[in-house]
Design a protein around this motif. Structure first.
Motif, PDB file in Angstrom:
ATOM      1  N   SER A 337      41.138  37.680  47.662  1.00  0.00           N
ATOM      2  CA  SER A 337      41.862  38.342  46.950  1.00  0.00           C
ATOM      3  C   SER A 337      42.606  37.708  45.943  1.00  0.00           C
ATOM      4  CB  SER A 337      42.615  39.489  47.735  1.00  0.00           C
ATOM      5  OG  SER A 337      41.720  40.060  48.547  1.00  0.00           O
ATOM      6  N   GLY A 340      39.911  34.441  44.045  1.00  0.00           N
ATOM      7  CA  GLY A 340      38.580  34.735  43.872  1.00  0.00           C
ATOM      8  C   GLY A 340      38.691  36.217  43.354  1.00  0.00           C
ATOM      9  N   SER A 341      37.593  37.033  43.733  1.00  0.00           N
ATOM     10  CA  SER A 341      37.447  38.570  43.287  1.00  0.00           C
ATOM     11  C   SER A 341      36.989  39.023  44.474  1.00  0.00           C
ATOM     12  CB  SER A 341      36.296  38.664  42.446  1.00  0.00           C
ATOM     13  OG  SER A 341      36.004  40.042  42.131  1.00  0.00           O
ATOM     14  N   ASP A 342      37.784  40.164  44.950  1.00  0.00           N
ATOM     15  CA  ASP A 342      37.467  40.960  46.091  1.00  0.00           C
ATOM     16  C   ASP A 342      36.775  42.356  45.855  1.00  0.00           C
ATOM     17  OD1 ASP A 342      39.488  42.714  45.326  1.00  0.00           O
ATOM     18  OD2 ASP A 342      40.931  42.094  46.829  1.00  0.00           O
ATOM     19  N   GLY A 343      35.941  42.423  44.717  1.00  0.00           N
ATOM     20  CA  GLY A 343      35.423  43.571  44.445  1.00  0.00           C
ATOM     21  C   GLY A 343      33.931  42.995  44.485  1.00  0.00           C
ATOM     22  N   LEU A 345      32.024  41.070  43.506  1.00  0.00           N
ATOM     23  CA  LEU A 345      31.862  39.669  43.454  1.00  0.00           C
ATOM     24  C   LEU A 345      32.364  38.798  44.760  1.00  0.00           C
ATOM     25  CD1 LEU A 345      31.933  38.699  39.694  1.00  0.00           C
ATOM     26  CD2 LEU A 345      29.888  38.663  40.866  1.00  0.00           C
ATOM     27  N   ARG A 346      32.964  39.473  45.493  1.00  0.00           N
ATOM     28  CA  ARG A 346      33.547  38.962  46.538  1.00  0.00           C
ATOM     29  C   ARG A 346      32.677  38.024  47.356  1.00  0.00           C
ATOM     30  NH1 ARG A 346      33.368  39.609  52.199  1.00  0.00           N
ATOM     31  NH2 ARG A 346      31.571  41.278  52.118  1.00  0.00           N
ATOM     32  N   SER A 349      32.312  34.603  45.342  1.00  0.00           N
ATOM     33  CA  SER A 349      33.566  34.158  45.058  1.00  0.00           C
ATOM     34  C   SER A 349      34.386  33.421  46.443  1.00  0.00           C
ATOM     35  CB  SER A 349      34.822  34.996  44.491  1.00  0.00           C
ATOM     36  OG  SER A 349      35.049  35.976  45.288  1.00  0.00           O
ATOM     37  N   THR A 375      39.597  40.487  53.061  1.00  0.00           N
ATOM     38  CA  THR A 375      40.636  40.875  51.804  1.00  0.00           C
ATOM     39  C   THR A 375      41.860  41.437  52.238  1.00  0.00           C
ATOM     40  OG1 THR A 375      39.847  43.062  51.348  1.00  0.00           O
ATOM     41  CG2 THR A 375      38.375  41.594  50.630  1.00  0.00           C
ATOM     42  N   SER A 513      35.310  31.752  37.238  1.00  0.00           N
ATOM     43  CA  SER A 513      35.535  33.022  36.339  1.00  0.00           C
ATOM     44  C   SER A 513      34.477  33.993  36.552  1.00  0.00           C
ATOM     45  CB  SER A 513      35.517  32.462  34.998  1.00  0.00           C
ATOM     46  OG  SER A 513      33.912  32.226  34.533  1.00  0.00           O
ATOM     47  N   GLU A 514      34.607  34.909  36.056  1.00  0.00           N
ATOM     48  CA  GLU A 514      33.782  36.339  36.438  1.00  0.00           C
ATOM     49  C   GLU A 514      32.770  36.238  35.325  1.00  0.00           C
ATOM     50  OE1 GLU A 514      35.882  39.895  36.976  1.00  0.00           O
ATOM     51  OE2 GLU A 514      36.813  39.351  38.565  1.00  0.00           O
ATOM     52  N   TYR A 553      31.414  33.092  39.275  1.00  0.00           N
ATOM     53  CA  TYR A 553      31.714  32.357  40.729  1.00  0.00           C
ATOM     54  C   TYR A 553      30.476  31.292  41.120  1.00  0.00           C
ATOM     55  CZ  TYR A 553      36.155  35.135  40.296  1.00  0.00           C
ATOM     56  OH  TYR A 553      37.293  35.679  39.863  1.00  0.00           O
TER      57      TYR A 553
END
Length: 562
Positions: A337, A340-343, A345-346, A349, A375, A513-514, A553
């Motif tokens: 979270s 990285g990204s917890d959506g 792309l969890r 990432s 997360t 990066s996303e 990622y």
């Protein structure tokens, strides 16, 4: 470079209260941990770090110890602990215990005696007592780590005692040789039971500046210059080593807020015989804005800062000391979270962050649930939070600093220690399989999608990616010992570096990066051919000569040829 188990191993941290409850009271316990040792063995970890399980009134969730040689009733018995140690050793894993000796609980018998009187009291000097100033204020203006004055007044004896943490965590007086001898005896007690080392809680706070002077002229001020890396800290650690640690095949790691690489070299240089490695906090500060509210003042973190901090520690300790590698633990929010990204792309990432940690020089630490990509949580109300630091912050921010409740909750969602303390998500049954009772803190609502049962069944899961990384570390000494060199320092999306051990060279390429990012080999690697070691997306096994377009990622690790 001398090869040792603690350099080559991977450490898994267990926060007992939140790992597994065997008894149905909603609190994790030792038998619960014992029931999951095969899970840890399957993951592949070598060393388990057990957060405190000692007797404690739980003002700071076990980091306030009232009996160093007894087990907390909620967690079980000494027999349960002995069974856990045996179970780990049978499976080829080692156990390190938390050593919390900057402070004790105010319910420890030492402190009960210490505050009983000022005169003819052999325990008075086990703690740091001072009279107030002539104007009736505290002995100095230091602030506690958890907010407010670092001094508490004792009505019975008319003096103040120092507490760098909560009022129920009085600081021990390391100037007293009798106190030090007591601590070394307690350490020997556990080592003789067969443990494999210690994680030393805020150990660089144990030496304070003589005279305990004020920090500047403000009514209250951060006094870290007077208690972090203090004047006798190296003397104390070397004495501890001579008295207890020397000659044993164990590992030691010191948690050290405010430590610099230069200081860490002194702490971890094998010739100085202090500790094997330190936990530094510089990485944890890259998303903290300047200002008086400390970690709660948020700013977006920058990849350039992560590169700069990591490179500094990788290069300055190389050949001199040793790094510990972590991005989350029981005191920090969940790394996926935060970094990285917890959506959507969890998973990718989480795998990228794992690749990063496990391909640096040093010892990687996995915090429970990290291997699942767990997360941060967003409880709707402050009433659902349990952490003393979080609750103190909310009260001060809203009542004294003029923050709105919404502003305070935004910082809590990002930085609260309770993000790491929601129970381990074992499966999609009630309470995530953690307990049959009411959990001591809320379960993260996403447990039905993110849990160990699901991850173990999915060959593409974060869990199995961790297993691969740990397996590679066993096969390839370069992962522990290889020298690090940064590439593409100014690239805004890509973090790339090489690792070199003798004639072997690896290339690590990470898109933080996303969006897509283009990797072009720097001049010194032009034309190099590579064999893919691990990646978090499907990828061709060879390294493309024309460069690589990395997906969001994306992480790739190559062994370079020739």
């Amino acid at each position: 470079m001398e090869r040792t188990f603690w350099k080559e191993g991977v450490v898994y941290q267990i926060y007992p209260r939140s790992f597994m409850d065997s008894g149905g009271d909603g609190i994790g316990d030792l038998k619960g941990i014992l029931s999951k040792l095969d899970y840890l063995k399957y993951l592949g970890v070598d060393i388990v770090w057990l957060s405190p399980v000692y007797k404690s009134p739980n003002d700071d969730n076990g980091y306030d110890i009232s009996d160093y040689c007894a087990i907390m009733d909620e967690f079980g018995t000494m027999a349960d602990w002995e069974a856990l140690l045996e179970g780990l050793h049978i499976r080829g894993m080692r156990l390190i215990m938390d050593l919390v000796v900057n402070h004790s609980s105010d319910e420890h018998e030492w402190f009960v005696e210490s505050r009983s009187s000022k005169e003819n009291n052999p325990y008075r000097d086990y703690y740091i007592w001072r009279p107030g100033k002539p104007d009736g204020t505290e002995p100095n203006n230091w602030l506690s780590f958890f907010g407010g004055s670092a001094w508490a007044y004792d009505e019975g004896t008319g003096e103040y005692y120092l507490h760098l943490f909560t009022k129920k965590q009085p600081d021990l007086n390391w100037e007293n040789p009798k106190l030090r001898k007591e601590v070394y005896g307690m350490m020997s007690f556990w080592l003789e039971k067969g443990i494999d080392g210690f994680r030393m809680d805020v150990i660089n706070c144990i030496s304070k500046t003589e005279g305990l002077p004020d920090a500047g002229t403000a009514r209250y001020a951060w006094g870290g210059e007077h208690f972090l890396n203090g004047p006798r800290i190296h003397e104390y650690l070397q004495e501890m080593n001579r008295s207890v640690l020397a000659g044993r095949d164990i590992m030691t790691v010191g948690e050290m807020p405010g430590v610099t690489p230069e200081e860490a070299v002194l702490y971890t240089d094998p010739e100085r015989r202090e500790v094997h490695m330190v936990f530094q906090f510089e990485t944890m500060d890259i998303d903290t804005a300047p200002g008086g509210s400390g970690k709660w003042s948020l700013k977006p973190w920058e990849l350039r800062d992560l590169k700069a901090v990591t490179t500094k520690w990788q290069t300055e300790l190389h050949g001199k000391g040793w790094n510990s590698l972590y991005l989350n633990n029981h005191d920090q929010p969940r790394m996926v979270s935060r970094f990285g990204s917890d959506g959507a792309l969890r998973k990718v990432s989480a795998k990228l962050l794992a690749t990063f940690l496990h391909t640096l020089q040093g010892t990687p630490y996995i915090y429970q649930g990290e291997e699942l990509g767990m997360t941060n949580v967003r409880f709707p109300s402050i009433q659902e939070y349990k952490d003393v630091e979080t609750l103190n912050f909310y009260r001060e921010a809203v009542n004294e600093w003029g923050w709105t409740p919404e502003q305070a909750m935004a910082s809590i969602y990002a930085k609260s220690r309770d993000n790491a303390r929601t129970p381990m998500q074992w499966d999609d049954s009630a309470n995530a399989g953690f307990t049959t009772g009411t959990p001591w803190i809320g379960i993260h609502p996403n447990y039905t999608e993110i849990n160990a049962k699901e991850a173990m069944a999915d060959p593409d899961s974060v869990f199995h990616y961790y297993r691969r990384l740990i397996g590679l570390r066993r096969e390839h000494p370069i992962m522990a010992y290889g020298e690090y060199r940064l590439l593409l320092e100014d690239h805004p999306q890509i973090y790339a570096y090489t690792r070199q051990l003798e004639s072997e060279q690896w290339l690590v390429i990470l898109n933080f990066s996303e969006g897509e990012a283009r990797f072009e080999s720097p001049e010194e690697l032009k034309g190099a051919e590579g064999q893919l070691i691990i990646a978090n997306y499907p990828a061709d096994p060879g390294m493309p000569a024309s460069g690589i377009t990395l997906r969001p990622y994306e992480a790739r690790v190559y062994r370079l040829k020739g």
